[in-house]
Design a protein around this motif. Sequence first.
Motif: not given
Length: 307
Positions: A45-57, A89-93, A207-210
């Motif tokens: 969940a924290l990973t999702g918050i960081r990636i999806i939230g980062g996308t929105l920002v 590689l550099v965002i999602m993984a 990354s957010a989509i994936a």
Amino acid sequence: MKITNSCTSKRLHGHIALLLANVSWGLMSPISKDLLNQQVISPWALTGIRIIGGTLVFWFLSAVLSGRVIKSEPIDRKDLLKIFCASMLVIMANQALVIIGMNYTSPIDAAIVCSTTPVFTLLFSFLLLHARMSWFRTLGVFIGFAGVLAFVFLGKADVEYNVVNPMLGNGLCLLAQICAALYLVLFPDIISKYSAFTLMKWMFLFSAIAITPFVASELLSIDWQTLSLTVIMEVLYILIMGTCFSYLLIPYAQRRVQPTVIAMYNYLQPLVAFISTVILGLALINGLTVCASALILLAVWMVNRES
């Protein structure tokens, strides 16, 4: 005189940006560990918050500041697949492996292991691109591996500090750095072609989509109304300071100071993580931690040193 003052001011701004970015990243380890220890937000969940939230920002800033502060850059269609692969590689993984690894190990171990990216970047440049590597830097790679192996295989579990499986946690953090190093070695063309902001907004989007299918249920299971103010502040710190803010400060600094200066500031991250972890009482310092940390930091200095 005015030119000299202007150059001095630019260098000062570059140093301030580097200081803020590396201190922010250094605090990420203990803050993430403290958040995960409360077991109200899972690592996924924290990973999702960081990636999806980062996308929105990033996309919000792109819409609001485009043309005035942020240069609008079109993406060539032929580069979309490269950007997608780079984002995996550099965002999602990378981000998923670090956060999940943090759940099993100590923040000091994680921060030190996460400082090995330059070692793996040099190694992959030699193996994949056949770049020249001096004996001094080669020795640094071997020293770095010795320190990493000590962390991965000799770390001991400590239930009191929620260090339940340091071998797994440090191994995952190590894989995260391998992913980051591969990104730097395999995609120099898109890194140099587009601005950091353009790359970040597109890579975070891909990354957010994936990652959404993997984290959607975890995010929906969070009872947001019961979260304490401390948890909310830690989440906001990880999202704003540890992700978006720091990612934008580094390219800002790269235009104002020398690469060797940027490399030296990287040592602030494990130092800040070390000090803040001790202050917060999130880990126990032992002889192995000190010796392995010294080996890795020596290795990073050696591979960053100009031949």
